[in-house]
Design a protein around this motif. Structure first.
Motif, mmCIF file in Angstrom:
data_model
loop_
_atom_site.group_PDB
_atom_site.id
_atom_site.type_symbol
_atom_site.label_atom_id
_atom_site.label_comp_id
_atom_site.label_asym_id
_atom_site.label_seq_id
_atom_site.Cartn_x
_atom_site.Cartn_y
_atom_site.Cartn_z
ATOM 1 N N LYS A 152 0.875 -1.173 0.000
ATOM 2 C CA LYS A 152 0.000 0.000 0.000
ATOM 3 C C LYS A 152 0.912 1.223 0.000
ATOM 4 O O LYS A 152 1.718 1.406 0.918
ATOM 5 C CB LYS A 152 -0.906 0.000 1.223
ATOM 6 C CG LYS A 152 -1.737 1.271 1.304
ATOM 7 C CD LYS A 152 -2.876 1.142 2.284
ATOM 8 C CE LYS A 152 -3.026 2.419 3.072
ATOM 9 N NZ LYS A 152 -4.241 2.438 3.887
ATOM 10 N N LYS A 154 1.700 5.227 -0.016
ATOM 11 C CA LYS A 154 1.199 6.551 0.358
ATOM 12 C C LYS A 154 1.654 7.571 -0.681
ATOM 13 O O LYS A 154 2.838 7.585 -1.050
ATOM 14 C CB LYS A 154 1.750 6.944 1.738
ATOM 15 C CG LYS A 154 1.274 6.045 2.871
ATOM 16 C CD LYS A 154 -0.178 6.295 3.209
ATOM 17 C CE LYS A 154 -0.554 5.673 4.549
ATOM 18 N NZ LYS A 154 -1.983 5.927 4.875
ATOM 19 N N ASP A 178 -2.862 5.206 -1.516
ATOM 20 C CA ASP A 178 -3.592 6.022 -0.537
ATOM 21 C C ASP A 178 -3.086 7.463 -0.591
ATOM 22 O O ASP A 178 -1.936 7.725 -0.245
ATOM 23 C CB ASP A 178 -3.387 5.446 0.871
ATOM 24 C CG ASP A 178 -4.238 6.154 1.916
ATOM 25 O OD1 ASP A 178 -4.979 7.099 1.554
ATOM 26 O OD2 ASP A 178 -4.176 5.754 3.099
ATOM 27 N N ASN A 180 -4.491 9.981 1.126
ATOM 28 C CA ASN A 180 -4.764 10.679 2.401
ATOM 29 C C ASN A 180 -5.254 12.119 2.192
ATOM 30 O O ASN A 180 -4.738 13.050 2.803
ATOM 31 C CB ASN A 180 -3.512 10.692 3.296
ATOM 32 C CG ASN A 180 -3.234 9.340 3.936
ATOM 33 O OD1 ASN A 180 -2.283 8.665 3.572
ATOM 34 N ND2 ASN A 180 -4.081 8.924 4.877
ATOM 35 N N GLU A 205 -7.326 5.056 -2.355
ATOM 36 C CA GLU A 205 -7.968 5.375 -1.084
ATOM 37 C C GLU A 205 -7.969 6.894 -0.892
ATOM 38 O O GLU A 205 -6.946 7.555 -1.101
ATOM 39 C CB GLU A 205 -7.142 4.696 0.021
ATOM 40 C CG GLU A 205 -7.895 4.462 1.295
ATOM 41 C CD GLU A 205 -6.985 3.762 2.307
ATOM 42 O OE1 GLU A 205 -6.320 2.770 1.969
ATOM 43 O OE2 GLU A 205 -6.941 4.250 3.437
ATOM 44 N N ASP A 230 -11.621 6.637 3.413
ATOM 45 C CA ASP A 230 -10.976 6.441 4.716
ATOM 46 C C ASP A 230 -11.291 7.635 5.624
ATOM 47 O O ASP A 230 -12.171 7.547 6.484
ATOM 48 C CB ASP A 230 -9.472 6.233 4.544
ATOM 49 C CG ASP A 230 -8.776 5.961 5.881
ATOM 50 O OD1 ASP A 230 -9.468 5.937 6.918
ATOM 51 O OD2 ASP A 230 -7.545 5.787 5.917
ATOM 52 N N GLU A 231 -10.656 8.789 5.358
ATOM 53 C CA GLU A 231 -10.935 9.964 6.191
ATOM 54 C C GLU A 231 -12.407 10.381 6.110
ATOM 55 O O GLU A 231 -12.916 11.061 7.009
ATOM 56 C CB GLU A 231 -10.028 11.132 5.788
ATOM 57 C CG GLU A 231 -8.582 11.022 6.276
ATOM 58 C CD GLU A 231 -7.689 10.178 5.364
ATOM 59 O OE1 GLU A 231 -8.221 9.456 4.487
ATOM 60 O OE2 GLU A 231 -6.456 10.227 5.529
ATOM 61 N N ASN A 250 -12.926 2.028 4.298
ATOM 62 C CA ASN A 250 -11.830 1.551 5.135
ATOM 63 C C ASN A 250 -12.235 1.750 6.595
ATOM 64 O O ASN A 250 -12.256 2.867 7.108
ATOM 65 C CB ASN A 250 -10.549 2.327 4.804
ATOM 66 C CG ASN A 250 -9.346 1.810 5.585
ATOM 67 O OD1 ASN A 250 -9.489 1.008 6.504
ATOM 68 N ND2 ASN A 250 -8.168 2.291 5.225
ATOM 69 N N LYS A 252 -11.646 1.459 10.492
ATOM 70 C CA LYS A 252 -10.553 1.344 11.462
ATOM 71 C C LYS A 252 -11.145 1.333 12.864
ATOM 72 O O LYS A 252 -11.980 2.179 13.194
ATOM 73 C CB LYS A 252 -9.576 2.517 11.332
ATOM 74 C CG LYS A 252 -8.785 2.492 10.036
ATOM 75 C CD LYS A 252 -7.840 3.668 9.940
ATOM 76 C CE LYS A 252 -7.124 3.654 8.595
ATOM 77 N NZ LYS A 252 -6.466 4.942 8.300
#
Ligand code: MG
Length: 337
Positions: A152, A154, A178, A180, A205, A230-231, A250, A252
């Motif tokens: 994965k 970033k 990802d 972010n 992501e 995700d976020e 995603n 968590k």
């Protein structure tokens, strides 16, 4: 029920750089719950992005008053109470959720996966994270990660193409990407995703900031790769709306308050035909093992938080070449080293 907690500074093997931050030490709080001669563990790994720190976790734990509950077996009522104390504090709440589940499993003498009727041989393959760094360090990390079948990566700073081409010179294994929230312009994001499509990337992501929902919807309609939130997703109540802008979520434990809510999010995502990924923060084997018990229900597992550190105080699930290998100890299956 007796609660106590202790802070650990987890040492990262490499500086961990993503689009908004960089660090080499990750402080976490381990919660111990003791009742009826059974000691159970939970973990809180705070993230600034979600308003938490070691101090907010400590303050939240001090507010807990379990005197009106007889036993951790009252898990449902206990967790409703914990959630009602204050908004947010998701990783602190997660620590309580994990400790209660660990206690129940130990009391009944079964691992959590068994309690849920899941087959531990069917855990989703786990990816290994390559954080943002210079060409030389990325090369070194990719070689160190040789045994892991999925990487994965970033991205989201100014060296996206370099990150990917550096990795692709070394390996053709599957990549997850990802950003972010790093790409702020939808047209730029679309060009990046089109380019990534040709690099054997499986999905992207959180390409754009969570507060740009309309842009994310626009992007998803045109994106040649699936988009995973995700976020944009913390808890259960947000999941239905996200089906309009993403292909998967995603989950968590540290964002969603723990295993109870994670299970509900999985069922909701299944109903909405969303892909299900489970990720993690930098965590010890306590948090990672908890997530791994749900891994038979996942499409993608990104539970490598304890593989990235050099001083995990706990032993639990083992990550062998990206294979999450659960043991048959009761509860979370973790022991202090
Ligand atoms: Mg992410």
């Amino acid at each position: 029920m007796k609660l106590s907690w202790k802070q650990y500074d987890l040492q990262l093997k490499h500086i961990f750089r993503i689009s908004r931050s960089a660090r080499d030490i990750a402080p976490v709080t381990i919660l111990e719950l003791e009742h009826d001669g059974i000691v159970a563990y939970g973990e809180a790994s705070p993230t600034k992005r979600y308003g938490e720190s070691i101090e907010t976790i400590d303050a939240f734990f001090r507010k807990l008053d379990f005197s009106s509950f007889d036993s951790p077996m009252m898990l449902e009522e206990l967790l409703n109470y914990v959630d009602s104390i204050e908004m947010g504090n998701t990783s602190a709440k997660c620590a309580v959720d994990l400790a209660l589940h660990d206690w129940v499993g130990k009391k009944l003498g079964v691992p959590l996966y068994e309690l849920w009727g899941l087959d531990p041989a069917k855990t989703a393959k786990c990816s290994f994270t390559i954080a943002i760094d210079s060409k030389e360090v990325v090369e070194q990390k990719v070689r160190e990660a040789e045994e892991f079948p999925i990487l994965k990566v970033k991205v989201g700073l100014d060296n996206d193409e370099e990150m990917i081409t550096t990795i692709r010179k070394i390996t053709d294994k599957v990549l997850y990407v990802d950003a972010n929230e790093g790409w702020k312009d939808k047209h730029v994001a679309l060009e990046k995703i089109k380019w990534l499509k040709d690099q054997n990337v499986e999905f992207v992501e959180q390409p754009m900031p969570s507060d740009q929902f309309d842009d994310l919807q626009w992007l998803r309609e045109k994106s040649p790769l699936p988009m995973i939130a995700d976020e944009s997703v913390l808890r259960l109540s947000e999941v239905p709306k996200l089906a309009q802008a993403f292909d998967g979520i995603n989950i968590k434990l540290m964002k969603c308050t723990g295993l109870r809510e994670a299970m509900r999010m999985i069922h909701t995502a299944q109903a909405l035909k969303l892909k299900i990924m489970m990720g993690c923060m930098i965590e010890t084997a306590v948090g990672i093992s908890a997530g791994a018990h749900l891994a038979p229900l996942l499409d993608y597992a990104d539970l490598d938080g304890n593989v990235l550190i050099s001083n995990d105080p706990f032993d639990g699930v083992r990550n062998i070449k990206g294979e999450l290998t659960l043991n048959n100890r009761p509860g979370l299956g973790v022991t202090l080293r």
